[in-house]
Design a protein around this motif. Sequence first.
Motif, mmCIF file in Angstrom:
data_model
loop_
_atom_site.group_PDB
_atom_site.id
_atom_site.type_symbol
_atom_site.label_atom_id
_atom_site.label_comp_id
_atom_site.label_asym_id
_atom_site.label_seq_id
_atom_site.Cartn_x
_atom_site.Cartn_y
_atom_site.Cartn_z
ATOM 1 N N PHE A 218 43.737 68.520 30.335
ATOM 2 C CA PHE A 218 43.903 69.724 29.531
ATOM 3 C C PHE A 218 42.857 70.791 29.847
ATOM 4 O O PHE A 218 43.136 71.986 29.760
ATOM 5 N N LYS A 219 41.665 70.386 30.214
ATOM 6 C CA LYS A 219 40.635 71.374 30.555
ATOM 7 C C LYS A 219 41.081 72.221 31.755
ATOM 8 O O LYS A 219 40.980 73.456 31.747
ATOM 9 N N ALA A 220 41.606 71.555 32.772
ATOM 10 C CA ALA A 220 42.093 72.279 33.952
ATOM 11 C C ALA A 220 43.292 73.157 33.586
ATOM 12 O O ALA A 220 43.444 74.274 34.090
ATOM 13 N N PHE A 221 44.133 72.666 32.685
ATOM 14 C CA PHE A 221 45.287 73.448 32.225
ATOM 15 C C PHE A 221 44.818 74.729 31.541
ATOM 16 O O PHE A 221 45.348 75.812 31.795
ATOM 17 N N HIS A 225 45.726 78.504 32.817
ATOM 18 C CA HIS A 225 46.680 79.335 32.072
ATOM 19 C C HIS A 225 46.043 80.154 30.947
ATOM 20 O O HIS A 225 46.694 81.060 30.423
ATOM 21 N N GLY A 226 44.821 79.846 30.561
ATOM 22 C CA GLY A 226 44.174 80.593 29.489
ATOM 23 C C GLY A 226 44.309 79.908 28.138
ATOM 24 O O GLY A 226 45.250 79.154 27.890
ATOM 25 N N GLN A 295 57.994 78.364 31.147
ATOM 26 C CA GLN A 295 57.749 76.936 30.986
ATOM 27 C C GLN A 295 56.405 76.547 31.584
ATOM 28 O O GLN A 295 56.090 76.921 32.714
ATOM 29 N N PHE A 296 55.640 75.785 30.808
ATOM 30 C CA PHE A 296 54.318 75.350 31.250
ATOM 31 C C PHE A 296 54.242 73.833 31.403
ATOM 32 O O PHE A 296 53.166 73.288 31.576
ATOM 33 N N GLY A 297 55.372 73.163 31.332
ATOM 34 C CA GLY A 297 55.394 71.727 31.570
ATOM 35 C C GLY A 297 55.573 71.440 33.051
ATOM 36 O O GLY A 297 55.709 72.371 33.863
#
Length: 357
Positions: A218-221, A225-226, A295-297
């Motif tokens: 999640f940190k990299a996500f 993406h912000g 979509q962000f999945g």
Amino acid sequence: MLQAASAREGKPDIATMIAARMRQMGVTGLPRNYEIFYAVETGTSEELSREFGQLGDRPSQRALDELSRKYFTSNNRDQIVQSAQEQVSESTTDILALMQREQNSIEKFCTILDKTSGGLEGPNALSRDVLQKVVGIMAAATHTTLEQGRTISRAMQEKTAELDEMKTKLARYKRLAETDPLTRVWNRRAFDRRMAEIYNDGREVMFNALILADIDGFKAFNDRHGHPVGDKVLQMVAHLISQKSGQCGFVARTGGEEFAIIVDGKSEDGVYELAEHARTAIAQAEFSIGPTAQQFGPLSISLGICMASEASDAEDLYAKADRALYASKSDGRNRTSRFSKITKGGFAKNWLLYKGE
């Protein structure tokens, strides 16, 4: 998304943009003011943005505070609870005063009865006039006492209704104080309280389990993406976990991207099945966000399970579920691990591996 776009184009990030706009509009850099500007910039609430726009180019602090109270109730939780407690205290004091008045009235009535009965028992013959006076005194005292009793009874009913209303408000505010403002599931305070309850009653230990879930990478996500997108994803993940947990799951957000589910009334296989339902739902979700439904999945979560009966207390239960969670992390993520299985299998890897995410 604004933050990610700014980073790609070499523009200031959203925090810098907000700070500059606040200075331009002469707004003090208070956290509650920043929260309003952040919500407006990211389009969190159309209604808030519309009302904010009506404030003009130089909004007053009073007007901003009114917006904060209206849209960010979490900022005022302590004040709300304190106000409700003060009202309860005032109502309780009033009730005690009414009870004291009732006691004084009854004591006064008893004194009158004692004196009049004492006069009736005297050795001298009682004339008709004396008897009439005694009866009049007793009748007046009885009437006054009954009337005061009715008045106090009505006042007590009103105060009791006020207390019932305050009790309802306090229950609502307590729920608010124990709710994570972003995801609307329980927060860490509520989670700690519920965990302690498991070991306060020996019977609870036999019918409870803990699932810890962590969003993978999640940190990299967030970096990619912000944070506005990350916040939306957290809300959607919390919703999916709550949906799959049903009535038997107490869902809480215990950290940035970590969630916990306290499960009641299921066997270990049942708890594992619940965890897998949540994991599968998130792995299959599209995470469509924004007006364009971008979509962000796919995203995934890793989970760890420990039955309450396998731990000596709440701290031990959390530590063992945590170890099972990071067994899932070390085994490739997007999976569910049971503490009972990793101990039997002799799990020896560094289970703090996730700390590097």
